[in-house]
Design a protein around this motif. Sequence first.
Motif, PDB file in Angstrom:
ATOM      1  N   LEU A 189       0.852  -1.189   0.000  1.00 39.16           N
ATOM      2  CA  LEU A 189       0.000   0.000   0.000  1.00 39.16           C
ATOM      3  C   LEU A 189       0.888   1.239   0.000  1.00 39.16           C
ATOM      4  CD1 LEU A 189      -2.639   1.655   0.561  1.00 39.16           C
ATOM      5  CD2 LEU A 189      -2.237   1.188   2.989  1.00 39.16           C
ATOM      6  N   VAL A 190       0.667   2.141  -0.961  1.00 40.96           N
ATOM      7  CA  VAL A 190       1.373   3.427  -0.972  1.00 40.96           C
ATOM      8  C   VAL A 190       0.615   4.362  -0.037  1.00 40.96           C
ATOM      9  CG1 VAL A 190       2.109   5.410  -2.355  1.00 40.96           C
ATOM     10  CG2 VAL A 190       2.187   3.103  -3.333  1.00 40.96           C
ATOM     11  N   THR A 191       1.216   4.664   1.102  1.00 47.44           N
ATOM     12  CA  THR A 191       0.543   5.513   2.090  1.00 47.44           C
ATOM     13  C   THR A 191       0.772   6.992   1.840  1.00 47.44           C
ATOM     14  OG1 THR A 191       2.452   5.347   3.579  1.00 47.44           O
ATOM     15  CG2 THR A 191       0.675   3.747   3.867  1.00 47.44           C
ATOM     16  N   LYS A 192       1.849   7.318   1.105  1.00 49.85           N
ATOM     17  CA  LYS A 192       2.113   8.729   0.818  1.00 49.85           C
ATOM     18  C   LYS A 192       2.987   8.851  -0.413  1.00 49.85           C
ATOM     19  CE  LYS A 192       3.154  13.063   3.184  1.00 49.85           C
ATOM     20  NZ  LYS A 192       3.586  13.699   4.442  1.00 49.85           N
ATOM     21  N   ASN A 193       2.622   9.776  -1.288  1.00 57.78           N
ATOM     22  CA  ASN A 193       3.398  10.062  -2.494  1.00 57.78           C
ATOM     23  C   ASN A 193       3.989  11.456  -2.352  1.00 57.78           C
ATOM     24  OD1 ASN A 193       4.462  10.533  -4.993  1.00 57.78           O
ATOM     25  ND2 ASN A 193       2.553  10.347  -6.125  1.00 57.78           N
ATOM     26  N   GLN A 194       5.278  11.508  -2.034  1.00 59.05           N
ATOM     27  CA  GLN A 194       5.955  12.801  -1.861  1.00 59.05           C
ATOM     28  C   GLN A 194       6.719  13.207  -3.117  1.00 59.05           C
ATOM     29  OE1 GLN A 194       8.271  11.474   1.569  1.00 59.05           O
ATOM     30  NE2 GLN A 194       7.028  12.765   2.911  1.00 59.05           N
ATOM     31  N   ARG A 286      -6.640  -6.703   2.747  1.00 59.62           N
ATOM     32  CA  ARG A 286      -7.232  -5.399   2.414  1.00 59.62           C
ATOM     33  C   ARG A 286      -7.872  -4.764   3.644  1.00 59.62           C
ATOM     34  NH1 ARG A 286     -11.206  -5.779  -2.497  1.00 59.62           N
ATOM     35  NH2 ARG A 286     -11.471  -3.588  -1.901  1.00 59.62           N
ATOM     36  N   ARG A 287      -8.522  -5.576   4.476  1.00 60.01           N
ATOM     37  CA  ARG A 287      -9.129  -5.026   5.692  1.00 60.01           C
ATOM     38  C   ARG A 287      -8.055  -4.460   6.625  1.00 60.01           C
ATOM     39  NH1 ARG A 287     -12.648  -9.520   4.936  1.00 60.01           N
ATOM     40  NH2 ARG A 287     -11.357 -10.868   6.259  1.00 60.01           N
ATOM     41  N   GLN A 288      -6.929  -5.150   6.728  1.00 59.32           N
ATOM     42  CA  GLN A 288      -5.824  -4.628   7.540  1.00 59.32           C
ATOM     43  C   GLN A 288      -5.327  -3.296   6.980  1.00 59.32           C
ATOM     44  OE1 GLN A 288      -2.678  -7.563   8.404  1.00 59.32           O
ATOM     45  NE2 GLN A 288      -4.119  -9.174   7.806  1.00 59.32           N
ATOM     46  N   ALA A 289      -5.175  -3.230   5.645  1.00 59.65           N
ATOM     47  CA  ALA A 289      -4.689  -2.007   5.009  1.00 59.65           C
ATOM     48  C   ALA A 289      -5.693  -0.866   5.191  1.00 59.65           C
ATOM     49  CB  ALA A 289      -4.433  -2.262   3.524  1.00 59.65           C
ATOM     50  N   ASP A 290      -6.990  -1.172   5.060  1.00 58.81           N
ATOM     51  CA  ASP A 290      -8.020  -0.144   5.234  1.00 58.81           C
ATOM     52  C   ASP A 290      -8.003   0.424   6.646  1.00 58.81           C
ATOM     53  OD1 ASP A 290      -8.855  -0.437   2.630  1.00 58.81           O
ATOM     54  OD2 ASP A 290     -10.494  -1.810   3.114  1.00 58.81           O
ATOM     55  N   THR A 291      -7.757  -0.439   7.617  1.00 63.08           N
ATOM     56  CA  THR A 291      -7.680   0.011   9.014  1.00 63.08           C
ATOM     57  C   THR A 291      -6.518   0.969   9.200  1.00 63.08           C
ATOM     58  OG1 THR A 291      -8.635  -2.070   9.809  1.00 63.08           O
ATOM     59  CG2 THR A 291      -7.414  -0.738  11.408  1.00 63.08           C
ATOM     60  N   LEU A 292      -5.378   0.638   8.577  1.00 71.61           N
ATOM     61  CA  LEU A 292      -4.212   1.513   8.671  1.00 71.61           C
ATOM     62  C   LEU A 292      -4.502   2.865   8.007  1.00 71.61           C
ATOM     63  CD1 LEU A 292      -1.203   2.052   9.314  1.00 71.61           C
ATOM     64  CD2 LEU A 292      -0.660   1.059   7.090  1.00 71.61           C
ATOM     65  N   LEU A 293      -5.112   2.826   6.833  1.00 72.68           N
ATOM     66  CA  LEU A 293      -5.427   4.067   6.127  1.00 72.68           C
ATOM     67  C   LEU A 293      -6.354   4.963   6.943  1.00 72.68           C
ATOM     68  CD1 LEU A 293      -5.975   3.133   2.369  1.00 72.68           C
ATOM     69  CD2 LEU A 293      -4.219   4.625   3.329  1.00 72.68           C
ATOM     70  N   ALA A 294      -7.349   4.335   7.580  1.00 72.64           N
ATOM     71  CA  ALA A 294      -8.299   5.104   8.396  1.00 72.64           C
ATOM     72  C   ALA A 294      -7.594   5.790   9.553  1.00 72.64           C
ATOM     73  CB  ALA A 294      -9.404   4.184   8.909  1.00 72.64           C
ATOM     74  N   GLU A 297      -5.633   8.769   8.245  1.00 73.35           N
ATOM     75  CA  GLU A 297      -6.513   9.890   7.907  1.00 73.35           C
ATOM     76  C   GLU A 297      -7.019  10.598   9.165  1.00 73.35           C
ATOM     77  OE1 GLU A 297      -9.525   8.236   5.476  1.00 73.35           O
ATOM     78  OE2 GLU A 297      -8.204   7.957   3.736  1.00 73.35           O
ATOM     79  N   ASN A 298      -7.321   9.812  10.198  1.00 79.34           N
ATOM     80  CA  ASN A 298      -7.805  10.405  11.437  1.00 79.34           C
ATOM     81  C   ASN A 298      -6.727  11.217  12.137  1.00 79.34           C
ATOM     82  OD1 ASN A 298     -10.349   9.311  11.146  1.00 79.34           O
ATOM     83  ND2 ASN A 298      -9.839   7.444  12.263  1.00 79.34           N
ATOM     84  N   ALA A 299      -5.452  10.846  11.852  1.00 78.38           N
ATOM     85  CA  ALA A 299      -4.349  11.568  12.482  1.00 78.38           C
ATOM     86  C   ALA A 299      -4.132  12.930  11.837  1.00 78.38           C
ATOM     87  CB  ALA A 299      -3.060  10.736  12.377  1.00 78.38           C
ATOM     88  N   CYS A 300      -4.677  13.108  10.628  1.00 77.35           N
ATOM     89  CA  CYS A 300      -4.527  14.398   9.934  1.00 77.35           C
ATOM     90  C   CYS A 300      -5.481  15.425  10.534  1.00 77.35           C
ATOM     91  CB  CYS A 300      -4.808  14.237   8.441  1.00 77.35           C
ATOM     92  SG  CYS A 300      -3.627  13.182   7.603  1.00 77.35           S
ATOM     93  N   ASP A 301      -5.255  16.634  10.258  1.00 80.27           N
ATOM     94  CA  ASP A 301      -6.125  17.717  10.719  1.00 80.27           C
ATOM     95  C   ASP A 301      -7.517  17.542  10.124  1.00 80.27           C
ATOM     96  OD1 ASP A 301      -5.943  21.362  10.438  1.00 80.27           O
ATOM     97  OD2 ASP A 301      -7.259  20.026  11.587  1.00 80.27           O
ATOM     98  N   SER A 302      -8.513  17.460  10.981  1.00 80.51           N
ATOM     99  CA  SER A 302      -9.870  17.214  10.498  1.00 80.51           C
ATOM    100  C   SER A 302     -10.425  18.419   9.733  1.00 80.51           C
ATOM    101  CB  SER A 302     -10.791  16.881  11.673  1.00 80.51           C
ATOM    102  OG  SER A 302     -10.795  17.936  12.614  1.00 80.51           O
ATOM    103  N   GLN A 303      -9.889  19.596  10.019  1.00 81.68           N
ATOM    104  CA  GLN A 303     -10.335  20.808   9.323  1.00 81.68           C
ATOM    105  C   GLN A 303      -9.452  21.031   8.091  1.00 81.68           C
ATOM    106  OE1 GLN A 303     -13.029  22.422  10.242  1.00 81.68           O
ATOM    107  NE2 GLN A 303     -13.278  20.997  11.947  1.00 81.68           N
ATOM    108  N   LYS A 304      -9.703  20.237   7.073  1.00 77.79           N
ATOM    109  CA  LYS A 304      -8.893  20.363   5.853  1.00 77.79           C
ATOM    110  C   LYS A 304      -9.340  21.589   5.055  1.00 77.79           C
ATOM    111  CE  LYS A 304      -8.030  15.414   5.324  1.00 77.79           C
ATOM    112  NZ  LYS A 304      -8.218  14.234   4.465  1.00 77.79           N
ATOM    113  N   GLU A 305      -8.359  22.302   4.551  1.00 75.76           N
ATOM    114  CA  GLU A 305      -8.667  23.456   3.721  1.00 75.76           C
ATOM    115  C   GLU A 305      -9.054  23.004   2.313  1.00 75.76           C
ATOM    116  OE1 GLU A 305      -5.476  26.477   5.863  1.00 75.76           O
ATOM    117  OE2 GLU A 305      -5.326  26.005   3.728  1.00 75.76           O
TER     118      GLU A 305
END
Length: 414
Positions: A189-194, A286-294, A297-305
């Motif tokens: 799973l690619v978690t981030k593309n920098q 896939r369920r394991q990967a989806d849990t990680l992705l969630a 995402e929750n760790a990011c700022d919930s107030q996205k611009e």
Amino acid sequence: MNLLIVDDEKFSVEALQNTVPWAELGIHHVFSCYNIQDAKELLENETINIMVCDIEMPSGSGLDLLAWVEKEGMPLVSILLTCHPDFSYAVTALEHGALAYLLKPFKPEELHSTIRQAIAKVRELQHIARLQKREALSNASRTLVQEQFWFQLITGMFLDCDRSYVAWECSWKNIDFPDDTLFYPVLFLVTKNQADGMNRSLVNFTVKNVLNEVLLSSGNCPPPVTLFSYYVVLIPAPVLLPEKEMKEKYDHIIDFLHRNYHLLLQYFCGKTVSWNELYEQVSSLRRQADTLLASLENACDSQKENVSVIEQSIRLIQENLDISREELASRFFLNPDYFAKLFKKETGKALSDYIADLKLEEAKYMLSQTADGISNIASLLGYSNFSYFSKMFRKKTGMTPSEYRKAYYGTIPS
């Protein structure tokens, strides 16, 4: 078909231009240059099929120009002219791929015959290039058919089918499928593309190529399967290494992609199972990967611009390098000129330069990581003029495409 005459004697150039029935021979445009430097500049900016070149010139010999053409990988046919019957000239000319070596003065019929041979050679080379492109497309099609089959298998489309049906499906698609083989599924799973300039298709190509090189190069392995935003590798049990060695390979993949392409990956390993159990295993991964992705995402700022117009534009460009300024502007109901000014203001770079830089990065990747011909790479990136592509590439990198390939080809460790 275009032809270039290179000779430092003006009367010789004019004689060739005015006395040879070029149109009857099949030549549509005749260019001329009186020195090597001008010839190089013209070759970089025009598509030339045939070059007729004198050997003895004050600013450099025709043999030097021929060697340069060969080094640049320009797909043209060369004919050399000379007043001196020096055998070493002929040998050098043939070594650099010249079609013919004519001694002045020559009869018009001799030159006409040689031009006809050159035209036939150009058409032969063009035919070979078309066949190679067709073969490359055929190979890509075969890979796509195989990937489609394994995609169907791991997504449960064969759950209600027995072995005989799956075997029949493989048989007519020419897929090697030993149904008694066990498989070890690994999901990446690619978690981030920098990476700047890596669109989704290039990320897919890069990740799958590395997975192939590191994990699937030995034995008869299925190709990596793109499963939505995941990459699934199915390693046949016979080529599976001990757990510690496999982990080293996974870590090497993650480190390599992060270090060289600024991609962050996670991997999830399943259990060794038969083909009809792969759906359940991959679904669990896939369920394991989806849990990680969630959780990410929750760790990011919930107030996205809101994503700005330019940020959205950059995403669109990365997904389609051939998108036009007008098409981008229309997506946001903006005037194209205003959009171009806004893009430069926000990014500090003109839109055309930004797209050219992305194409350059993709060209560098394809030159170093694929065996595609340089002319084909130029065509795939939207450059109809090979010489312009070569000139642009050298201006940006300080190297010609062929020099870059020689320096960096095959840098992915096995």
